[in-house]
Design an enzyme around this catalytic site. Structure first.
Site, PDB file in Angstrom:
ATOM      1  N   SER A 389       0.852  -1.182   0.000  1.00 45.60           N
ATOM      2  CA  SER A 389       0.000   0.000   0.000  1.00 45.60           C
ATOM      3  C   SER A 389       0.886   1.229   0.000  1.00 45.60           C
ATOM      4  CB  SER A 389      -0.921  -0.002   1.233  1.00 45.60           C
ATOM      5  OG  SER A 389      -1.720   1.157   1.251  1.00 45.60           O
ATOM      6  N   LYS A 392      -0.650   6.397  -4.557  1.00 43.64           N
ATOM      7  CA  LYS A 392      -0.805   5.926  -5.920  1.00 43.64           C
ATOM      8  C   LYS A 392      -0.939   7.027  -6.961  1.00 43.64           C
ATOM      9  CE  LYS A 392      -2.836   1.610  -4.391  1.00 43.64           C
ATOM     10  NZ  LYS A 392      -2.522   1.884  -2.991  1.00 43.64           N
ATOM     11  N   TYR A 463      -7.607   4.525   3.211  1.00 42.80           N
ATOM     12  CA  TYR A 463      -8.594   3.449   3.336  1.00 42.80           C
ATOM     13  C   TYR A 463      -7.908   2.087   3.423  1.00 42.80           C
ATOM     14  CZ  TYR A 463     -12.090   0.012   2.056  1.00 42.80           C
ATOM     15  OH  TYR A 463     -12.874  -1.101   2.035  1.00 42.80           O
ATOM     16  N   GLU A 464      -6.826   1.934   2.683  1.00 41.82           N
ATOM     17  CA  GLU A 464      -6.106   0.653   2.709  1.00 41.82           C
ATOM     18  C   GLU A 464      -5.531   0.407   4.110  1.00 41.82           C
ATOM     19  OE1 GLU A 464      -3.245   0.712  -0.389  1.00 41.82           O
ATOM     20  OE2 GLU A 464      -4.682   1.325  -1.924  1.00 41.82           O
ATOM     21  N   LEU A 465      -5.071   1.492   4.766  1.00 42.31           N
ATOM     22  CA  LEU A 465      -4.560   1.353   6.125  1.00 42.31           C
ATOM     23  C   LEU A 465      -5.678   0.948   7.071  1.00 42.31           C
ATOM     24  CD1 LEU A 465      -2.394   1.643   8.306  1.00 42.31           C
ATOM     25  CD2 LEU A 465      -2.892   4.106   8.359  1.00 42.31           C
TER      26      LEU A 465
END
Length: 509
Positions: A389, A392, A463-465
């Protein structure tokens, strides 16, 4: 007629007894005539059953039949050497055989000594006689041959001594000047050649009367502590005085029974056997010794009397040895010390091993996988080793952050260590729902690697975290690896772990 034959045989036997002293070990000089002989009992002369006589020599553990040559001849009860050579040294035995059984009559150990070229005698081939001044004495030339009419010459310190030619050299009154080394030399004619044989005596005449020497066994009666099954060697040594007494005998008895003789072959050795009789000279003192070998001590041996008997000059001395079970011995000092040192070092070694394992645990795991070709994660249903992650989009003013995630991290983990990473921009096809794709690929990965920076926590990648923390803390499906690429000035608004658990419980209800 029968009486005449008996008398002749009796005379021959008497002569044989005179010529054949019972000596187990014999020394002879090389180049001299010599003979071995044995005694037969009178009953053997009248045995009707025929038998053969064979002489054997044992050398280097092998026994061979002695064959007659131009130099070695067998005559009646004699084995003659014309002359003896160094190669003749060895153990000899004579065996009677009637075709059914073999009977060993006698054994000898023959030592052929090298001749001293600078002297008429060898210092190892002489006997010593110590006498007091003022007494009478005679030196006897031992029976060195079985032939008559020999020529006898006496020498003192290798010089001809007063042209004496008798077998005995007599001194009416000894003086200190008579001290010296006397050698008698016998010349023997055989097949046109002249051979000789010598006997050397060292005569020591002391001015003052020497202290009387009593025949005795060294040591007293004793008890030896031992254990069942242990090998024991009992030693008996007798002191003869200041000259070697040829008639001295030393032997062992076990409860008044003679033990067997040791064979020298371990597999055929009796459980209890007697070694050969040996003579010793220490300085000007003479000793005899004999060993009794007990291969394995048995319980009944603890109740036996092992008696050593010394006989010479019509005198007998005895020594009794008994065996008893010894006390349990304490642990040897060196073993106890070694054990204590190891016990003290063991905790330090354990701590050192644990420390090294903790410090290099990753290296050990990688080495284990590489060596054993095993992967503990095989079969867990995961497709990737880790989901990466990172930031990006191009919101980051530092391009190295994306280069670290897309190039450096895959180069190290994939190319060098063989891990398989899931990188969104590289491995996820466009067109799908972003949130679903993220959750799906995190579920397919064993780890979640999050590259943290200030721009990351401000971007939608947060959000990935949050999703990863939920799977790690609540669902316990994955593990998170945080890499702080750049310092974070503001803390991200991430839900508390306790709140995540509470949400999970509410959904369950």
């Amino acid at each position: 007629m029968t009486l005449m034959i008996f008398l002749v045989m009796f005379v021959m036997e008497s002569a044989t007894e005179k010529l054949c002293p019972l000596r187990a070990s014999i020394d002879v000089l090389e180049g001299e005539y010599f003979f071995l002989c044995y005694l037969e009992s009178r009953q053997e002369h009248f045995q009707e059953e025929a038998y053969t006589i064979n002489w054997y020599k044992e050398s280097a553990g092998k026994r061979q039949l002695v064959k007659e040559t131009h130099r070695i001849a067998s005559q009646m009860n004699f084995l003659e050497f014309w002359p003896a050579e160094l190669s003749d040294s060895g153990n000899y035995s004579v065996i009677h055989s009637n075709g059914k059984q073999n009977l060993t009559i006698q054994k000898w150990t023959l030592n052929v000594l090298e001749r001293n070229k600078s002297s008429c005698f060898n210092k190892n081939h002489l006997t010593t006689e110590i006498k007091s001044a003022g007494t009478g004495h005679s030196l006897k030339c031992s029976d060195l041959s079985i032939y008559e009419n020999e020529s006898i010459t006496w020498y003192k310190d290798c010089k001809n001594y007063e042209h004496e030619t008798e077998r005995e050299l007599n001194f009416r009154t000894l003086t200190v000047q008579h001290s010296g080394i006397y050698t008698c030399k016998i010349l023997i004619s055989h097949e046109g050649r002249i051979y000789h044989s010598t006997n050397t005596i060292k005569l020591v005449v002391e001015e003052d009367a020497a202290e009387a020497v009593t025949l005795e066994i060294v040591g007293h009666h004793e008890e030896i502590e031992t254990e069942i099954g242990k090998e024991e060697i009992l030693n008996c040594t007798g002191f003869l005085g200041y000259y070697m007494q040829e008639d001295a005998s030393l032997y062992w008895l076990i409860n008044q029974t003679f033990p067997e003789q040791c064979t020298g072959i371990p597999e055929n050795e009796p459980s209890v056997c007697e070694e050969e009789f040996k003579k010793l000279q220490l300085g000007n003192k003479f000793y005899v010794t004999r060993l009794l070998r007990i291969k394995k001590v048995r319980d009944e041996d603890m109740h036996h009397n092992f008696t050593c008997m010394l006989q010479a000059d019509e005198s007998t001395q005895i020594k009794i040895v008994k065996l008893k079970k010894g006390k349990t011995q304490d642990l040897p000092v060196h073993i106890f010390t070694t054990g204590m040192v190891l016990a003290l070092l063991f905790p330090f070694v354990v701590v050192a091993v644990v420390f090294v394992f903790v410090m290099f645990r990753v290296d050990f795991v990688l080495f284990y996988r590489d060596t054993c070709r095993r992967d503990d994660t095989a079969g867990d249903g995961k497709e990737y080793d880790a989901f990466v992650s990172y930031l990006k989009d191009c919101a980051s003013p530092i391009e190295e952050e994306r280069e670290f995630a897309l190039k450096i991290l895959p180069m190290i983990l994939e190319e060098n260590f063989g891990y398989k990473l899931c990188i969104f921009e590289r491995d996820v096809f466009p067109g799908g729902a972003f949130v679903d794709d993220i959750n799906s690929f995190i579920d397919k990965s064993r780890r979640l690697i999050i590259i943290l920076s200030q721009n990351y926590v401000s971007d939608r990648a947060i959000y990935e975290l949050e999703s990863g923390l939920h799977k790690a803390l609540v669902e316990r499906k994955t593990k998170i690896i945080l890499i702080e690429y750049m310092p974070i000035l503001e803390k991200p608004s991430v839900p508390h772990a306790g709140k995540a658990y509470q949400d999970k419980d509410q959904r369950a209800l």
